[in-house]
Design a protein around this motif. Structure first.
Motif, mmCIF file in Angstrom:
data_model
loop_
_atom_site.group_PDB
_atom_site.id
_atom_site.type_symbol
_atom_site.label_atom_id
_atom_site.label_comp_id
_atom_site.label_asym_id
_atom_site.label_seq_id
_atom_site.Cartn_x
_atom_site.Cartn_y
_atom_site.Cartn_z
ATOM 1 N N GLN A 40 5.250 56.105 23.368
ATOM 2 C CA GLN A 40 6.556 56.810 23.782
ATOM 3 C C GLN A 40 6.559 57.022 25.434
ATOM 4 N N LYS A 41 7.816 56.539 25.962
ATOM 5 C CA LYS A 41 7.891 56.986 27.276
ATOM 6 C C LYS A 41 9.143 58.030 27.197
ATOM 7 N N PRO A 42 8.696 59.222 28.118
ATOM 8 C CA PRO A 42 9.897 60.182 27.924
ATOM 9 C C PRO A 42 11.115 59.800 28.732
ATOM 10 N N ASN A 43 11.022 58.803 29.627
ATOM 11 C CA ASN A 43 12.108 58.128 30.317
ATOM 12 C C ASN A 43 11.688 56.975 31.014
ATOM 13 N N GLU A 44 12.474 55.960 31.341
ATOM 14 C CA GLU A 44 11.874 54.731 31.905
ATOM 15 C C GLU A 44 11.133 55.095 33.212
ATOM 16 N N ALA A 45 11.374 56.141 33.985
ATOM 17 C CA ALA A 45 10.587 56.752 35.074
ATOM 18 C C ALA A 45 9.164 56.961 34.929
ATOM 19 N N LEU A 46 8.801 57.120 33.609
ATOM 20 C CA LEU A 46 7.485 57.895 33.403
ATOM 21 C C LEU A 46 6.949 56.753 32.402
ATOM 22 N N ASN A 47 5.463 57.105 32.329
ATOM 23 C CA ASN A 47 4.611 56.275 31.550
ATOM 24 C C ASN A 47 4.269 57.113 30.240
ATOM 25 N N SER A 48 3.885 56.058 29.153
ATOM 26 C CA SER A 48 3.274 56.568 27.861
ATOM 27 C C SER A 48 1.921 57.112 27.974
ATOM 28 N N ILE A 49 1.438 57.769 27.105
ATOM 29 C CA ILE A 49 0.212 58.243 27.260
ATOM 30 C C ILE A 49 -0.936 57.012 27.143
ATOM 31 N N GLY A 50 -0.237 56.008 26.183
ATOM 32 C CA GLY A 50 -1.367 54.867 26.106
ATOM 33 C C GLY A 50 -1.504 54.017 27.495
ATOM 34 N N ASN A 51 -0.119 53.930 28.356
ATOM 35 C CA ASN A 51 -0.418 53.637 29.618
ATOM 36 C C ASN A 51 -1.219 54.232 30.637
ATOM 37 N N LEU A 52 -1.393 55.596 30.338
ATOM 38 C CA LEU A 52 -2.171 56.367 31.228
ATOM 39 C C LEU A 52 -3.601 56.378 30.913
ATOM 40 N N VAL A 53 -3.793 56.034 29.573
ATOM 41 C CA VAL A 53 -5.350 55.680 29.263
ATOM 42 C C VAL A 53 -5.757 54.415 29.844
ATOM 43 N N LEU A 54 -5.041 53.394 29.584
ATOM 44 C CA LEU A 54 -5.264 52.276 30.093
ATOM 45 C C LEU A 54 -5.487 52.293 31.757
ATOM 46 N N HIS A 55 -4.563 52.944 32.325
ATOM 47 C CA HIS A 55 -4.702 53.207 33.863
ATOM 48 C C HIS A 55 -5.930 53.873 34.129
ATOM 49 N N LEU A 56 -6.402 54.932 33.573
ATOM 50 C CA LEU A 56 -7.421 55.577 33.804
ATOM 51 C C LEU A 56 -8.875 54.429 33.530
ATOM 52 N N CYS A 57 -8.719 53.775 32.470
ATOM 53 C CA CYS A 57 -9.713 52.816 32.302
ATOM 54 C C CYS A 57 -9.918 51.630 33.526
ATOM 55 N N GLY A 58 -8.715 51.314 34.020
ATOM 56 C CA GLY A 58 -8.441 50.579 35.118
ATOM 57 C C GLY A 58 -9.207 50.844 36.321
ATOM 58 N N ASN A 59 -8.708 52.508 36.685
ATOM 59 C CA ASN A 59 -9.223 53.239 37.803
ATOM 60 C C ASN A 59 -11.012 53.077 37.788
ATOM 61 N N MET A 60 -11.478 53.555 36.646
ATOM 62 C CA MET A 60 -12.902 53.675 36.487
ATOM 63 C C MET A 60 -13.625 52.472 36.785
ATOM 64 N N THR A 61 -12.906 51.191 36.014
ATOM 65 C CA THR A 61 -13.504 49.882 36.172
ATOM 66 C C THR A 61 -13.493 49.433 37.539
ATOM 67 N N GLN A 62 -12.229 49.512 38.207
ATOM 68 C CA GLN A 62 -12.276 49.174 39.792
ATOM 69 C C GLN A 62 -13.067 49.810 40.753
ATOM 70 N N TYR A 63 -13.067 51.179 40.702
ATOM 71 C CA TYR A 63 -13.579 52.158 41.733
ATOM 72 C C TYR A 63 -14.935 52.481 41.344
ATOM 73 N N ILE A 64 -15.488 52.394 40.119
ATOM 74 C CA ILE A 64 -16.716 52.815 39.679
ATOM 75 C C ILE A 64 -17.708 51.519 39.321
ATOM 76 N N ILE A 65 -17.109 50.875 38.290
ATOM 77 C CA ILE A 65 -18.079 49.896 37.803
ATOM 78 C C ILE A 65 -18.036 48.518 38.637
ATOM 79 N N SER A 66 -16.798 48.250 39.120
ATOM 80 C CA SER A 66 -16.929 47.126 40.225
ATOM 81 C C SER A 66 -17.516 47.322 41.499
ATOM 82 N N SER A 67 -17.118 48.519 42.150
ATOM 83 C CA SER A 67 -17.395 49.046 43.483
ATOM 84 C C SER A 67 -18.769 49.250 43.377
ATOM 85 N N LEU A 68 -19.256 50.335 42.986
ATOM 86 C CA LEU A 68 -20.576 50.618 42.695
ATOM 87 C C LEU A 68 -21.683 49.877 42.203
#
Length: 115
Positions: A40-68
Motif C-alpha cells: 500500500q502507498k499512503p498516496n501517489e507521491a510516496l512509496n510502499s514498504i515493498g518498494n522501499l525494500v526493493l530499493h534498499l536491495c538495489g542500493n546494496m547491489t549497485q553500491y556494494i556488490i557491483s562496485s566493491l
C-alpha cells in the motif's frame, strides 16, 4: 597489526554488524504488517514498504556488490518503485537477506584482501 589495518578491521566489523541489525529490525517491522499493507502507498507521491525494500536491495547491489565486488551493475531502479506487488513479505525478506549476505561477503573480502 598497524593502525590502518586496525581501522579497516573495525570498519568492516561495524559495517557487518550494522547490516545484520538493520535487517533484523526490517524483518521485525514487516512482521507487524499485513501482506496487503506491504504494497500500500499512503498516496501517489510516496512509496510502499515493498518498494522501499526493493530499493534498499538495489542500493546494496549497485553500491556494494557491483562496485566493491567488481561485477556488472544490472540494476533497474525504476522497477524498484514501479512494482506494485507480486512478492510476499517472506519473499521480500528472503531477497533482503540474500542481498545482505552477498554484500557482507563482498565487504569482508574487500576489507581483508585489498588492504
Amino acid at each position: 597489526m598497524d593502525k590502518e589495518a586496525q581501522l579497516i578491521e573495525e570498519l568492516v566489523k561495524n559495517a557487518l554488524y550494522r547490516m545484520d541489525e538493520s535487517t533484523r529490525m526490517i524483518k521485525k517491522s514487516l512482521e507487524a504488517i499485513t501482506e496487503d499493507e506491504t504494497w500500500q502507498k499512503p498516496n501517489e507521491a510516496l512509496n510502499s514498504i515493498g518498494n522501499l525494500v526493493l530499493h534498499l536491495c538495489g542500493n546494496m547491489t549497485q553500491y556494494i556488490i557491483s562496485s566493491l565486488g567488481d561485477t556488472e551493475d544490472i540494476r533497474n531502479r525504476d522497477e524498484e518503485f514501479n512494482t506494485q506487488g507480486g512478492l510476499t513479505k517472506n519473499e521480500l525478506v528472503k531477497k533482503l537477506e540474500d542481498t545482505v549476505d552477498d554484500a557482507k561477503r563482498v565487504i569482508f573480502d574487500a576489507g581483508l584482501s585489498n588492504w
